[in-house]
Design an enzyme around this catalytic site. Structure first.
Site, PDB file in Angstrom:
ATOM      1  N   ASP A   1       0.832  -1.212   0.000  1.00 16.88           N
ATOM      2  CA  ASP A   1       0.000   0.000   0.000  1.00 16.88           C
ATOM      3  C   ASP A   1       0.869   1.267   0.000  1.00 16.88           C
ATOM      4  OD1 ASP A   1      -2.301   1.467   0.046  1.00 16.88           O
ATOM      5  OD2 ASP A   1      -2.720   1.161   2.174  1.00 16.88           O
ATOM      6  N   GLY A   2       0.307   2.343  -0.538  1.00 15.29           N
ATOM      7  CA  GLY A   2       0.948   3.658  -0.412  1.00 15.29           C
ATOM      8  C   GLY A   2       1.652   4.153  -1.661  1.00 15.29           C
TER       9      GLY A   2
ATOM     10  N   TRP B   1       2.866   8.015  -2.081  1.00 16.47           N
ATOM     11  CA  TRP B   1       4.306   8.245  -2.347  1.00 16.47           C
ATOM     12  C   TRP B   1       4.453   9.230  -3.512  1.00 16.47           C
ATOM     13  CZ3 TRP B   1       7.565   7.843  -6.473  1.00 16.47           C
ATOM     14  CH2 TRP B   1       8.949   7.818  -6.207  1.00 16.47           C
TER      15      TRP B   1
ATOM     16  N   HIS C   1       3.188   3.645  -8.626  1.00 13.17           N
ATOM     17  CA  HIS C   1       3.080   2.211  -8.946  1.00 13.17           C
ATOM     18  C   HIS C   1       4.359   1.725  -9.648  1.00 13.17           C
ATOM     19  CE1 HIS C   1      -0.980   2.225  -7.569  1.00 13.17           C
ATOM     20  NE2 HIS C   1      -1.446   2.966  -8.545  1.00 13.17           N
TER      21      HIS C   1
ATOM     22  N   ASN D   1     -10.233  -2.911  -6.857  1.00 10.64           N
ATOM     23  CA  ASN D   1      -9.405  -1.914  -7.563  1.00 10.64           C
ATOM     24  C   ASN D   1      -9.986  -1.497  -8.921  1.00 10.64           C
ATOM     25  OD1 ASN D   1      -6.197  -3.132  -6.300  1.00 10.64           O
ATOM     26  ND2 ASN D   1      -7.509  -1.497  -5.553  1.00 10.64           N
TER      27      ASN D   1
HETATM   28  C1  FPP Z   1      -1.629   0.227  -3.412  1.00  9.45           C
HETATM   29  O1  FPP Z   1      -1.210   1.574  -3.441  1.00  9.45           O
HETATM   30  C2  FPP Z   1      -1.062  -0.502  -4.525  1.00  9.45           C
HETATM   31  C3  FPP Z   1      -1.759  -1.079  -5.528  1.00  9.45           C
HETATM   32  C4  FPP Z   1      -3.238  -1.030  -5.644  1.00  9.45           C
HETATM   33  C5  FPP Z   1      -1.118  -1.781  -6.638  1.00  9.45           C
HETATM   34  C6  FPP Z   1       0.152  -2.505  -6.298  1.00  9.45           C
HETATM   35  C7  FPP Z   1       0.811  -2.841  -7.562  1.00  9.45           C
HETATM   36  C8  FPP Z   1       2.135  -2.776  -7.832  1.00  9.45           C
HETATM   37  C9  FPP Z   1       3.174  -2.483  -6.825  1.00  9.45           C
HETATM   38  C10 FPP Z   1       2.640  -3.036  -9.208  1.00  9.45           C
HETATM   39  C11 FPP Z   1       2.267  -4.359  -9.829  1.00  9.45           C
HETATM   40  C12 FPP Z   1       2.661  -5.537  -9.048  1.00  9.45           C
HETATM   41  C13 FPP Z   1       3.287  -6.650  -9.535  1.00  9.45           C
HETATM   42  C14 FPP Z   1       3.435  -7.855  -8.690  1.00  9.45           C
HETATM   43  C15 FPP Z   1       3.861  -6.690 -10.886  1.00  9.45           C
HETATM   44  P1  FPP Z   1      -2.335   2.692  -3.548  1.00  9.45           P
HETATM   45  O2  FPP Z   1      -2.470   3.104  -4.945  1.00  9.45           O
HETATM   46  O3  FPP Z   1      -3.594   2.200  -2.911  1.00  9.45           O
HETATM   47  O4  FPP Z   1      -1.697   3.824  -2.668  1.00  9.45           O
HETATM   48  P2  FPP Z   1      -2.480   4.924  -1.858  1.00  9.45           P
HETATM   49  O5  FPP Z   1      -3.260   4.224  -0.777  1.00  9.45           O
HETATM   50  O6  FPP Z   1      -1.393   5.772  -1.309  1.00  9.45           O
HETATM   51  O7  FPP Z   1      -3.375   5.640  -2.829  1.00  9.45           O
END
Ligand code: FPP
Length: 246
Positions: A22-23, A27, A39, A70
């Site tokens: 998360d995050g 970031w 991401h 999502n």
């Molecule tokens: C949460 O951060 C993260 C996600 C919804 C996606 C995670 C995906 C990746 C790291 C890339 C793809 C992964 C692989 C295994 C290839 P957020 O967007 O919810 O952050 P926020 O809460 O700060 O908005």
């Protein structure tokens, strides 16, 4: 930070670590960048932590990459995430295969774009012989949907007269889940300070230890992972029993 010595006796270390990454968005926002930049940086952490977890002797690493919820995000972000996933698969699969890491996916792949579905099948095939660590990527995964499907399958068997309703036990339910081939997670880490499971491995987390880390996922590095291992090693896991000492 002292990580338990690599003596070959890994009983104290978690065999299965699952991470809610998360995050990424926060970031990026903190740096006045578009969310997708977060991401993108998150992919670096995926690569680093996968390698490091393997080096530390973790046998199963589960990463929550895309949840069934999502899809509610703006289309551009969803498409951006899928593009990053394509990029990751093209770049990493061969390396993972060479390093003995097996890739498996959990979640409903049928709703993913066709080319990604093909990449998932290819990645599982290409890495099938990997026996150092299994990297389980949760993609379009939602724990409640997984439990609903498992329940429907068992109910169908009861309706067909194949078994009695009273015969259903927790082993049978576990066997119908996407995770039937894997042990339950010993440790679940969530980055970015939020303290919730967000529909991740609800059944499987019955006896998991939880760590909520204040860092955003793109900043979560090898040292952060080691700190989690150290905290995990200090936990007294009783599985409903009594303390070993005191
Ligand atoms: C949460 O951060 C993260 C996600 C919804 C996606 C995670 C995906 C990746 C790291 C890339 C793809 C992964 C692989 C295994 C290839 P957020 O967007 O919810 O952050 P926020 O809460 O700060 O908005």
């Amino acid at each position: 930070m002292d990580v338990p010595p690599k003596t070959g006796d890994t009983r104290a270390l978690p065999g299965h670590v699952a991470i809610i990454m998360d995050g990424n968005g926060r970031w990026a926002t903190k740096r006045s960048l578009p969310r997708i930049a977060g991401h993108k940086r998150g992919i670096n952490s995926v690569r680093k932590i996968t390698r490091h977890a393997k080096a530390r002797g973790v046998k199963h690493l589960t990463l929550f990459a895309f949840s069934t919820e999502n899809w509610l995000r703006p289309k551009e972000e969803v498409h951006g995430l899928f593009d990053l996933f394509r990029y990751y698969m093209r770049r990493e699969c061969r390396t993972l295969a060479r390093e003995g890491v097996r890739i498996r996916f959990i979640g409903d792949s049928s709703e993913m774009p066709d080319d990604i579905q093909s990449m998932m099948v290819e990645a599982e095939d290409m890495t099938a012989a990997g026996d150092t660590m299994t990297l389980i990527v949760a993609l379009n995964y939602g724990s409640r949907a997984e439990i609903v499907t498992a329940t429907q399958r068992l109910a169908a068997k009861v309706a067909a007269g194949e078994m009695a309703a009273e015969a259903i036990d927790d082993t049978m339910i576990s066997a119908e889940l996407n995770t039937s081939d894997f042990p339950d997670p010993d440790l679940i880490i969530r980055t970015s300070g939020e303290q919730r499971l967000s529909n991740f491995l609800l059944w499987q987390a019955a006896y998991s230890e939880f760590l909520f880390v204040d860092r955003h996922w793109p900043d979560f590095d090898e040292q952060s992972f080691d700190e989690c291992l150290e905290l995990y090693c200090q936990r007294d896991r009783r599985f409903g029993g009594l303390r070993k000492s005191g």
